[in-house]
Design a protein around this motif. Structure first.
Motif, PDB file in Angstrom:
ATOM      1  N   MET A   1       0.849  -1.178   0.000  1.00 42.37           N
ATOM      2  CA  MET A   1       0.000   0.000   0.000  1.00 42.37           C
ATOM      3  C   MET A   1       0.885   1.228   0.000  1.00 42.37           C
ATOM      4  O   MET A   1       1.755   1.361   0.859  1.00 42.37           O
ATOM      5  CB  MET A   1      -0.893  -0.002   1.238  1.00 42.37           C
ATOM      6  N   LEU A   2       0.667   2.111  -0.962  1.00 42.54           N
ATOM      7  CA  LEU A   2       1.458   3.321  -1.094  1.00 42.54           C
ATOM      8  C   LEU A   2       0.555   4.534  -0.898  1.00 42.54           C
ATOM      9  O   LEU A   2      -0.401   4.724  -1.649  1.00 42.54           O
ATOM     10  CB  LEU A   2       2.111   3.359  -2.482  1.00 42.54           C
ATOM     11  N   ILE A   3       0.843   5.324   0.135  1.00 34.84           N
ATOM     12  CA  ILE A   3       0.111   6.574   0.362  1.00 34.84           C
ATOM     13  C   ILE A   3       1.082   7.719   0.137  1.00 34.84           C
ATOM     14  O   ILE A   3       1.983   7.948   0.951  1.00 34.84           O
ATOM     15  CB  ILE A   3      -0.514   6.639   1.771  1.00 34.84           C
ATOM     16  N   GLU A   4       0.904   8.418  -0.965  1.00 38.48           N
ATOM     17  CA  GLU A   4       1.836   9.460  -1.406  1.00 38.48           C
ATOM     18  C   GLU A   4       1.058  10.457  -2.256  1.00 38.48           C
ATOM     19  O   GLU A   4       0.341  10.064  -3.173  1.00 38.48           O
ATOM     20  CB  GLU A   4       2.967   8.822  -2.212  1.00 38.48           C
ATOM     21  N   ASP A   5       1.187  11.761  -1.944  1.00 38.61           N
ATOM     22  CA  ASP A   5       0.382  12.751  -2.669  1.00 38.61           C
ATOM     23  C   ASP A   5       1.007  13.175  -3.997  1.00 38.61           C
ATOM     24  O   ASP A   5       0.309  13.722  -4.853  1.00 38.61           O
ATOM     25  CB  ASP A   5       0.125  13.977  -1.793  1.00 38.61           C
TER      26      ASP A   5
END
Length: 228
Positions: A1-5
């Motif tokens: 899971m990648l959370i990056e804006d």
């Protein structure tokens, strides 16, 4: 899971991870990421997110999940790293980073999680000549008990649960005493000293219970140590 804006960063990370045969879920913010995170085995988390911060995401996740978390951040300040570790991050990588190094950290984090799951409830951790029950903090050397006070055992238990990785000072003081201030941090130093006197041949030159400056403490199995 990648959370990056950042879309370019997400694209680069997705390409590197998929080339290494990982399936990637991604979200541009913490709110969306938290709705998807139950489907993942590992979280790569940016701190500087719109809306809720990466710190908030990490704090929320740690309420009910031990999923490995690698923090990705452009924040080089030591205080940011300390806060992330205090909140339960397993690793911290500062941008810009090398893709090969990052993939190695992913493999290591997943391997630790798999090894933990493979124990099927086993709580025994071996650190050099010591055998520690990470559920109770009970410690033995050469099959003889090391006499620890209840507080000392709780301290050892917390370190054994993340064997080889630093446990943040704030996390330790809050868990042990319910507060984090100068008095509690001094109490933690005294507690660490007492435990070293029981575990180390030379408490002034410790091999097993190490201080990580400005971060906290960790238990390690030094090279060449005799294992139980």
């Amino acid at each position: 899971m990648l959370i990056e804006d950042s879309m370019p960063v997400r694209a680069a990370l997705r390409a590197a991870l998929e080339a290494a045969s990982y399936t990637v879920l991604e979200a541009p913010n913490g709110e969306d990421g938290l709705t998807m995170i139950s489907k993942a085995d590992l979280l790569m988390l940016d701190l500087g997110l719109p809306g809720i911060s990466g710190f908030d995401v990490l704090e929320s996740l740690r309420r009910n999940s031990a999923m490995p978390v690698i923090v990705l951040s452009g924040q080089e300040e030591v205080d940011a790293k300390i806060r992330a570790l205090d909140l339960g991050a397993d690793d911290y990588v500062t941008k810009p980073f090398d893709a090969g190094e990052l993939l190695a950290r992913v493999r290591a984090a997943l391997r630790r999680a798999q090894e933990s799951a493979a124990k099927n409830g086993t709580t025994i951790v071996t650190i050099g000549p010591f055998v520690i029950d990470s559920l109770t903090g009970d410690t033995r050397r050469d099959d003889r008990p090391v006499r620890l006070s209840p507080m000392e055992a709780r301290f050892v238990k917390m370190l054994a649960q993340k064997s080889g990785q630093p446990v943040g000072t704030k996390q330790l003081t809050i868990t042990l005493w319910g507060n984090d201030n100068a008095e509690m941090r001094q109490a933690l130093r005294v507690l660490a000293r007492k435990v070293r006197c029981k575990l180390e041949k030379d408490p002034d030159a410790p091999r097993f219970l190490l201080t990580e400056p400005r971060l906290g403490y960790r238990l390690i199995n030094p090279e060449g140590a005799v294992t139980a």
